[in-house]
Design an enzyme around this catalytic site. Structure first.
Site, PDB file in Angstrom:
ATOM      1  N   LYS A  81       0.861  -1.181   0.000  1.00 25.52           N
ATOM      2  CA  LYS A  81       0.000   0.000   0.000  1.00 25.52           C
ATOM      3  C   LYS A  81       0.898   1.231   0.000  1.00 25.52           C
ATOM      4  O   LYS A  81       2.042   1.168   0.467  1.00 25.52           O
ATOM      5  CB  LYS A  81      -0.874  -0.009   1.265  1.00 25.52           C
ATOM      6  CG  LYS A  81      -2.139   0.788   1.149  1.00 25.52           C
ATOM      7  CD  LYS A  81      -3.328  -0.030   0.676  1.00 25.52           C
ATOM      8  CE  LYS A  81      -4.548   0.847   0.538  1.00 25.52           C
ATOM      9  NZ  LYS A  81      -5.717   0.138   0.055  1.00 25.52           N
ATOM     10  N   GLY A 180     -19.756   7.657   4.983  1.00 24.16           N
ATOM     11  CA  GLY A 180     -18.890   7.975   3.849  1.00 24.16           C
ATOM     12  C   GLY A 180     -19.531   7.551   2.546  1.00 24.16           C
ATOM     13  O   GLY A 180     -19.648   6.357   2.257  1.00 24.16           O
ATOM     14  N   GLY A 182     -18.461   8.320  -0.626  1.00 24.55           N
ATOM     15  CA  GLY A 182     -17.531   8.633  -1.705  1.00 24.55           C
ATOM     16  C   GLY A 182     -17.690   7.572  -2.787  1.00 24.55           C
ATOM     17  O   GLY A 182     -18.804   7.124  -3.085  1.00 24.55           O
ATOM     18  N   ASN A 183     -16.581   7.135  -3.352  1.00 26.20           N
ATOM     19  CA  ASN A 183     -16.633   6.168  -4.466  1.00 26.20           C
ATOM     20  C   ASN A 183     -17.413   4.911  -4.108  1.00 26.20           C
ATOM     21  O   ASN A 183     -18.389   4.560  -4.763  1.00 26.20           O
ATOM     22  CB  ASN A 183     -15.207   5.778  -4.876  1.00 26.20           C
ATOM     23  CG  ASN A 183     -14.482   6.936  -5.531  1.00 26.20           C
ATOM     24  OD1 ASN A 183     -15.090   7.712  -6.262  1.00 26.20           O
ATOM     25  ND2 ASN A 183     -13.198   7.071  -5.259  1.00 26.20           N
ATOM     26  N   VAL A 184     -16.994   4.203  -3.067  1.00 32.54           N
ATOM     27  CA  VAL A 184     -17.644   2.929  -2.728  1.00 32.54           C
ATOM     28  C   VAL A 184     -19.026   3.165  -2.111  1.00 32.54           C
ATOM     29  O   VAL A 184     -20.013   2.519  -2.487  1.00 32.54           O
ATOM     30  CB  VAL A 184     -16.785   2.099  -1.740  1.00 32.54           C
ATOM     31  CG1 VAL A 184     -17.482   0.774  -1.436  1.00 32.54           C
ATOM     32  CG2 VAL A 184     -15.390   1.845  -2.286  1.00 32.54           C
ATOM     33  N   TYR A 186     -21.128   5.500  -2.445  1.00 30.57           N
ATOM     34  CA  TYR A 186     -22.126   5.911  -3.445  1.00 30.57           C
ATOM     35  C   TYR A 186     -22.684   4.678  -4.173  1.00 30.57           C
ATOM     36  O   TYR A 186     -23.900   4.506  -4.292  1.00 30.57           O
ATOM     37  CB  TYR A 186     -21.486   6.886  -4.449  1.00 30.57           C
ATOM     38  CG  TYR A 186     -22.327   7.117  -5.673  1.00 30.57           C
ATOM     39  CD1 TYR A 186     -23.368   8.042  -5.658  1.00 30.57           C
ATOM     40  CD2 TYR A 186     -22.103   6.381  -6.846  1.00 30.57           C
ATOM     41  CE1 TYR A 186     -24.160   8.239  -6.782  1.00 30.57           C
ATOM     42  CE2 TYR A 186     -22.890   6.566  -7.970  1.00 30.57           C
ATOM     43  CZ  TYR A 186     -23.922   7.498  -7.933  1.00 30.57           C
ATOM     44  OH  TYR A 186     -24.709   7.669  -9.043  1.00 30.57           O
TER      45      TYR A 186
END
Ligand code: NAD
Length: 373
Positions: A81, A180, A182-184, A186
């Site tokens: 990572k 949250g 955001g990307n995921v 949503y």
């Protein structure tokens, strides 16, 4: 005892590299936890860390999680990572991304980067102009944004947790609180809304919240209120370490199933959830959809194969929760046992054939599959 080597020893890392560039202001750390199963693959996170120690701790925890995630998902990949210290909305420039890409390249394929918090498909495209060791781009053969598959996997795992808990047959009418969007978060909201779940959401950015409210309909709470929200399922899809001694006593949910990495602040918190009868779907077991998606690029991307593999997260979560119940251990321990079993077999095999031979075989494959055009 304290110090970097003490930390590397306790987490079991092979390598941690620090990268700095005066001109662009890049401050990045790349953690390679293990290459026992193959080259390490994991996203790059750009975040406004309070200090370097916090960033280091994050990269160590995240990269170790990737080793377990790949092992449990049955992928021939190791755990790595990267973190970039900075505000992705203010500090990210193409030049900074290219310097980061060259840093990745200098590791010669031992670490392959991808998206994580604060990074986009476009950023990966920029990074790919200077290194082939990046996946999740929009190039030909690129798998694009992994968050859709991550969300699909979380959705599958959530259904498995629901079945295992005997709580309900379907998500229809259940209240799911998403931290949250955001990307995921949503995309998860989209799957849940289609399945008839009632959404309660929070985010620190009002524009993200508004988008979900407009498109799927959702009740909104402030970031601080999400833990004590009345709900059936809590889906953490923001940052890590949010399940801790401060937040756990507030929880009213029966299941925790979300995409965030490293949700438990400490091992003890996993025991605490278990003792309270809250079913926890371990983060790295439920959120491997994105990793499966980007990893598919290394062998030639095939959407159907990816969907099949990501759907199996349902069975993996079922197996983890069965083992937890059978052995009377918390789910996070049950998942660790399953992942460690596979790693153990790989370590034995690596010793048998000589570790470098095993690694170079993976790298040879990788280099031809991801050569920059
Ligand atoms: P993202 O940056 O697109 O979304 C995270 C959202 O969480 C943002 O909208 C942010 O504003 C919000 N947020 C941050 N702190 C918050 C807080 N305290 N309260 C409420 N909202 C907060 O990131 P993402 O790609 O959606 O990833 C979400 C999580 O899932 C991360 O932990 C990431 O490591 C993990 N994950 C992502 C993927 C992937 O495919 N993107 C794969 C596996 C795991």
């Amino acid at each position: 005892m304290t110090g970097i080597f003490y930390d590397l020893n306790s987490y079991g890392h092979e390598q941690v590299s620090f990268f700095h560039d005066r001109e662009t202001g890049l401050r990045a750390i790349i953690g390679i936890h293990s290459t026992v199963l193959g080259p390490s693959l994991g996203g790059c996170r750009m975040w406004r860390y309070n200090d370097e120690q916090e960033a280091l701790r994050d990269v160590l925890r995240l990269s170790r999680g990737m080793t377990y995630k790949a092992a449990l998902a049955g992928l021939n990949l190791g755990g790595g990572k990267a973190v970039i210290i900075g505000d992705s909305r203010q500090d990210k420039t193409d030049d900074l991304l290219k310097v980061f890409g060259r840093a990745v390249d200098s590791l010669g394929g031992r670490y392959i980067t991808a998206e994580d918090v604060g990074m986009t498909v476009k950023d990966i495209d920029t990074i790919r102009t200077v290194t082939s060791h990046a996946v999740g781009g929009s190039n030909e053969g690129g798998s694009g944004d992994p968050s859709v598959m991550t969300a699909f996997g979380v959705f599958q795992g959530m259904k498995a947790a629901l079945k295992s808990s005997g709580m309900a047959e379907s998500l229809e009418g259940l209240k799911v609180a998403i931290q949250g969007v955001g990307n995921v978060g949503y995309h998860l909201a989209s799957y849940l809304s289609a399945a008839g779940a009632e959404l309660i959401i929070t985010d620190i950015y009002p524009d993200q919240v508004e988008k979900v409210v407009q498109e799927f309909g959702a009740d909104v709470v402030s970031p601080d209120q999400i833990y004590a929200t009345n709900c059936d399922i809590f889906a953490p899809c923001a940052m890590g370490a949010i399940l801790n001694q401060r937040t756990i006593p507030q929880l009213k949910c029966k299941i925790i199933a979300g995409s965030a990495n490293n949700q438990l602040e400490t091992e003890k918190d996993g025991f605490d959830l278990f003792n309270r009868g809250i079913v926890y779907a371990p983060d790295y077991a439920i959120n491997s959809g994105g990793l499966i998606n980007v990893a598919a690029e290394l062998e030639g991307y095939n959407y159907k194969k990816v969907m099949d593999k990501v759907s199996k997260i349902h069975d993996t979560i079922g197996e983890v929760l069965d083992r937890s119940r059978r052995e009377d251990i918390p789910p996070h321990e049950a998942a660790d046992c399953l992942a460690e079993q596979r790693l153990d077999e790989a370590r034995k095999e690596a010793r048998r054939v000589g570790k470098s031979e095993l690694r170079s075989e993976y790298l040879t494959k990788l280099n031809c599959a991801t050569a920059v055009n």
